[in-house]
Design an enzyme around this catalytic site. Structure first.
Site, mmCIF file in Angstrom:
data_model
loop_
_atom_site.group_PDB
_atom_site.id
_atom_site.type_symbol
_atom_site.label_atom_id
_atom_site.label_comp_id
_atom_site.label_asym_id
_atom_site.label_seq_id
_atom_site.Cartn_x
_atom_site.Cartn_y
_atom_site.Cartn_z
ATOM 1 N N LYS A 1 81.873 68.405 87.338
ATOM 2 C CA LYS A 1 82.240 69.771 87.755
ATOM 3 C C LYS A 1 82.356 69.928 89.274
ATOM 4 C CE LYS A 1 80.254 72.205 83.772
ATOM 5 N NZ LYS A 1 79.463 73.348 83.313
ATOM 6 N N ASP B 1 81.765 79.659 83.224
ATOM 7 C CA ASP B 1 80.447 79.694 82.577
ATOM 8 C C ASP B 1 79.774 81.060 82.701
ATOM 9 O OD1 ASP B 1 80.477 77.057 81.644
ATOM 10 O OD2 ASP B 1 79.624 76.257 83.495
#
Ligand code: ATR
Length: 285
Positions: free
Chosen positions: A75, A111
C-alpha cells in the site's frame, strides 16, 4: 468452458504478497455477475521486488489491467508510485485502490470510507458522539482515525501497546487526536460513544484480553475491523456487557465499492446476498 465475459471488458486485479487469501475476487466477481458486466477481477501475486515493474507495466498499458486493489505489503509503495494520489492517500501515505485515467495512474485509499459507511448502515447515528476510542495504531487505525476525524468527531483517543506509535498518529492527524498507553484504556473510554478495535487481538479464534466496557457511554457501539470470526471475542464481550456491536465484514465490502465503479463504470451495492457469499467462504476455510 471459460467465462466468455472475461474475454472482453476491463480487467482489474488485487495484488499483495501473499494474496491468495484475499476475498476481493469473490466480491467483485459477484458484482460483475449480478450487474451483467463484461470484465474480470483476479488475484495477482507480486513480490515487493517485482512491484515497481508491475506498476510500470500498469502505467504503460502493457499489463492489460485498467487498475486494481493493493493490499499488504504494497500500500505504501503504491502510493509513492502513483502519478495522482488523492488527498486522502497523501495524508495517509498509502493507497489501496488504483486506476488509469487519461494515461495517468490515480490512487486513493477507501479503507476509512468502508469503515464509516459500514457504521452508517449498521448503526446509524453513531457519529452523534463527541468522543471515540480506537485501540491500535497500525495501518488500519490510520485510515479509521482519518475517516472519523473527517466526520467531525470532537475527540479521538488512540490507545496502543506501543504508545509512541499512537503519539505519531496524534501528531499526524491533528489536535483532536490524543494518544494513550494501554494502562490508560479505561480512562480513555470514559463516556465514549464508539469503541473500535483495529488490532489483531482475538483474530482467528486467538484469546483476547478481557475488557471492561462499562466506562463507555450507555448507548455506545463497539466495532472490530477483524471479521474472522464475525463475532470476535471482543465483540462477544461487549455484547454480553449490554453494548451494541457492529462486525467488520461490512468495512471490507464497502471499501470495494469505489474501485469497482472506477474500473467497470457502474456503482455496485453491498447487500445481504454479498455478505452471505463471504460468510459461506469463511465457513469453508
Ligand atoms: P495493521 O496495519 O493491520 O493495522 P499493524 O501495523 O501490524 O497492522 O498493527 C497492529 C496493531 O495491533 C498495532 O497497534 C499493535 O500494537 P503495537 O503498535 O504495540 O505493536 C497491535 N497489537 C498486535 N498484537 C497485540 C497484542 N498482543 N497486544 C496489544 N496490541 C497488539
Amino acid at each position: 468452458m471459460g467465462d466468455s465475459r472475461e474475454t472482453f471488458g476491463p480487467n482489474a486485479f488485487v495484488t499483495g504478497y501473499p494474496v491468495k487469501h484475499s476475498r476481493s475476487p469473490l466480491i467483485h466477481g459477484h458484482w460483475l455477475r449480478t450487474l451483467g458486466l463484461a470484465g474480470s477481477y483476479r488475484a495477482h501475486e507480486v513480490s515487493p521486488d517485482d512491484f515497481p515493474t508491475f506498476i510500470a507495466a500498469l502505467k504503460n498499458g502493457s499489463s492489460g489491467f485498467v487498475g486494481g486493489n493493493v493490499t499488504i505489503p504494497h500500500k505504501e509503495t503504491a502510493f509513492k508510485l502513483a502519478d495522482r494520489p488523492d488527498d486522502l492517500s497523501v495524508e495517509l501515505g498509502s493507497s489501496n485502490t488504483l486506476w488509469l485515467q487519461d494515461g495517468l495512474l490515480h490512487a486513493t485509499n477507501t479503507d476509512g470510507r468502508g469503515f464509516t459507511v459500514n457504521l452508517d448502515e449498521r448503526h446509524p447515528g453513531w457519529d452523534r458522539t463527541g468522543r471515540v476510542v480506537i485501540l491500535g495504531a497500525g495501518g488500519a487505525s490510520r485510515a479509521i482515525i482519518q475517516a472519523v476525524r473527517d466526520r467531525g468527531i470532537g475527540e479521538i483517543h488512540v490507545v496502543n501497546r506501543t504508545v509512541e506509535r499512537a503519539q505519531e498518529l496524534a501528531d499526524r492527524f491533528g489536535q483532536r487526536i490524543h494518544a494513550h498507553p494501554m494502562a490508560a484504556l479505561a480512562e480513555a473510554m470514559r463516556d465514549a460513544g464508539l469503541f473500535v478495535n483495529t488490532t489483531s487481538l482475538g483474530m482467528d479464534g486467538e484469546a483476547a484480553p478481557q475488557i471492561d466496557f462499562s466506562p463507555l457511554a450507555k448507548n455506545a457501539v463497539v466495532t472490530d475491523i477483524v471479521y474472522v470470526p464475525l463475532k470476535t471475542p471482543l465483540l462477544a464481550q461487549a455484547e454480553e456487557q449490554g453494548f451494541a456491536i457492529v462486525d467488520g465484514l461490512g468495512m471490507l465490502l464497502h471499501q470495494a465499492v469505489p474501485g469497482f465503479e472506477k474500473w467497470f463504470g457502474k456503482r455496485p451495492v453491498v447487500d445481504e446476498a454479498l455478505r452471505a457469499i463471504i460468510i459461506a467462504d469463511m465457513e469453508k476455510h
